[in-house]
Scaffold this motif. Structure first.
Motif, PDB file in Angstrom:
ATOM      1  N   GLU A  74      18.276 -55.577 103.025  1.00  0.00           N
ATOM      2  CA  GLU A  74      19.431 -56.366 103.402  1.00  0.00           C
ATOM      3  C   GLU A  74      20.233 -55.274 104.365  1.00  0.00           C
ATOM      4  OE1 GLU A  74      22.157 -59.371 104.098  1.00  0.00           O
ATOM      5  OE2 GLU A  74      20.057 -59.627 103.125  1.00  0.00           O
ATOM      6  N   ASN A  75      20.226 -54.090 104.220  1.00  0.00           N
ATOM      7  CA  ASN A  75      21.096 -53.222 104.792  1.00  0.00           C
ATOM      8  C   ASN A  75      20.216 -52.693 106.026  1.00  0.00           C
ATOM      9  OD1 ASN A  75      23.482 -53.275 103.560  1.00  0.00           O
ATOM     10  ND2 ASN A  75      22.842 -51.574 102.249  1.00  0.00           N
ATOM     11  N   GLY A  76      18.956 -53.010 106.210  1.00  0.00           N
ATOM     12  CA  GLY A  76      18.131 -52.478 107.093  1.00  0.00           C
ATOM     13  C   GLY A  76      17.611 -51.238 107.248  1.00  0.00           C
ATOM     14  N   CYS A  77      17.285 -50.566 106.021  1.00  0.00           N
ATOM     15  CA  CYS A  77      16.885 -49.357 105.897  1.00  0.00           C
ATOM     16  C   CYS A  77      15.266 -49.176 105.799  1.00  0.00           C
ATOM     17  CB  CYS A  77      17.428 -48.532 104.949  1.00  0.00           C
ATOM     18  SG  CYS A  77      17.293 -46.751 104.697  1.00  0.00           S
ATOM     19  N   GLU A  78      14.508 -48.846 106.830  1.00  0.00           N
ATOM     20  CA  GLU A  78      12.935 -48.929 106.491  1.00  0.00           C
ATOM     21  C   GLU A  78      12.882 -47.531 105.977  1.00  0.00           C
ATOM     22  OE1 GLU A  78      11.287 -49.283 110.712  1.00  0.00           O
ATOM     23  OE2 GLU A  78      11.341 -51.449 110.358  1.00  0.00           O
ATOM     24  N   TYR A  79      13.385 -46.410 106.109  1.00  0.00           N
ATOM     25  CA  TYR A  79      12.799 -45.364 105.078  1.00  0.00           C
ATOM     26  C   TYR A  79      13.293 -45.741 103.616  1.00  0.00           C
ATOM     27  CZ  TYR A  79      12.810 -40.557 103.356  1.00  0.00           C
ATOM     28  OH  TYR A  79      12.150 -39.421 102.715  1.00  0.00           O
ATOM     29  N   CYS A  80      14.324 -46.231 103.283  1.00  0.00           N
ATOM     30  CA  CYS A  80      14.532 -46.488 101.882  1.00  0.00           C
ATOM     31  C   CYS A  80      13.606 -47.816 101.396  1.00  0.00           C
ATOM     32  CB  CYS A  80      15.955 -47.065 101.654  1.00  0.00           C
ATOM     33  SG  CYS A  80      17.289 -45.792 102.315  1.00  0.00           S
ATOM     34  N   ILE A  81      13.189 -48.902 101.911  1.00  0.00           N
ATOM     35  CA  ILE A  81      12.346 -49.497 101.461  1.00  0.00           C
ATOM     36  C   ILE A  81      10.927 -49.065 101.375  1.00  0.00           C
ATOM     37  CG2 ILE A  81      13.599 -51.902 101.957  1.00  0.00           C
ATOM     38  CD1 ILE A  81      11.531 -52.154 104.354  1.00  0.00           C
ATOM     39  N   SER A  82      10.607 -48.114 102.130  1.00  0.00           N
ATOM     40  CA  SER A  82       9.266 -47.368 102.481  1.00  0.00           C
ATOM     41  C   SER A  82       9.171 -46.363 101.082  1.00  0.00           C
ATOM     42  CB  SER A  82       9.103 -46.544 103.475  1.00  0.00           C
ATOM     43  OG  SER A  82       9.024 -47.380 104.582  1.00  0.00           O
ATOM     44  N   LEU A  83      10.340 -45.593 100.985  1.00  0.00           N
ATOM     45  CA  LEU A  83      10.412 -44.750  99.781  1.00  0.00           C
ATOM     46  C   LEU A  83      10.351 -45.189  98.445  1.00  0.00           C
ATOM     47  CD1 LEU A  83      10.973 -41.909  98.405  1.00  0.00           C
ATOM     48  CD2 LEU A  83      13.594 -42.559  98.817  1.00  0.00           C
TER      49      LEU A  83
END
Length: 188
Positions: A74-83
């Protein structure tokens, strides 16, 4: 290229090196985003403390990852969803579980009610209706559960927003956001 320096053991101050050791002890490695967050020892120590407090909290690790995946998408964090997807797989979540969580969904109706509540909080900046708050309680979540959700919001907002500013490389198998417009501004 990161907009905020990615620290290394060679470039870290003694205080930062101490945090590196804590991070490696907690996660088995020092992810790039956390190496960058360590530019502020106070902030990174706060992150580690909140992470541990929530790990010891009411939600199991799988549900905590699902909450993080929903918020990160929802917040647009590709790093976070990948991690989080990489960690979720280690915790035996399936690809379907991960994809559903990114959409705020679950095969479990009670979990889905909580994920819906989380996404409503994010989308409406906490300004929920009585019915929206009652719906999560009606699904079987207690006042303590509802309150603990806010710790997960803080933890995930911290990493989501920090990455969107720092833009470190993603040092996990990369997942792309379903809606790339959520990070388009930062590409300029």
């Amino acid at each position: 290229m990161s907009r905020i320096p990615v620290l290394t053991p060679e470039t870290a101050t003694p205080a930062q090196a101490e945090i590196f050791a804590k991070t490696v002890a907690k996660f088995g490695k020092n992810p790039l985003l956390m190496s960058t967050m360590t530019n502020s020892p106070a902030m990174m120590n706060s992150y580690l403390t909140l992470f541990q407090n929530l790990t010891d909290g009411r939600f199991d690790k799988k549900l905590a990852r699902k909450i993080g995946l929903a918020i990160g998408e929802e917040n647009g964090c590709e790093y976070c969803i990948s991690l989080l997807a990489a960690i979720a797989k280690l915790q035996k979540l399936t690809d379907e579980d991960i994809e559903l969580a990114r959409h705020g969904k679950s095969t479990d109706a009670k979990e889905e009610a909580l994920l819906t509540f989380v996404l409503l909080l994010v989308r409406h900046k906490g300004d929920l209706t009585n019915a929206e708050v009652q719906a999560v309680k009606d699904a079987g979540w207690s006042d303590e559960d509802v309150s603990e959700v806010f710790g997960h919001l803080i933890l995930n907002f911290l990493t989501n927003y920090f990455w969107k500013v720092a833009r470190t490389d993603i040092d996990f198998p990369v997942l792309r956001l379903y809606d790339q417009s959520k990070i388009a501004r930062g590409n300029h």
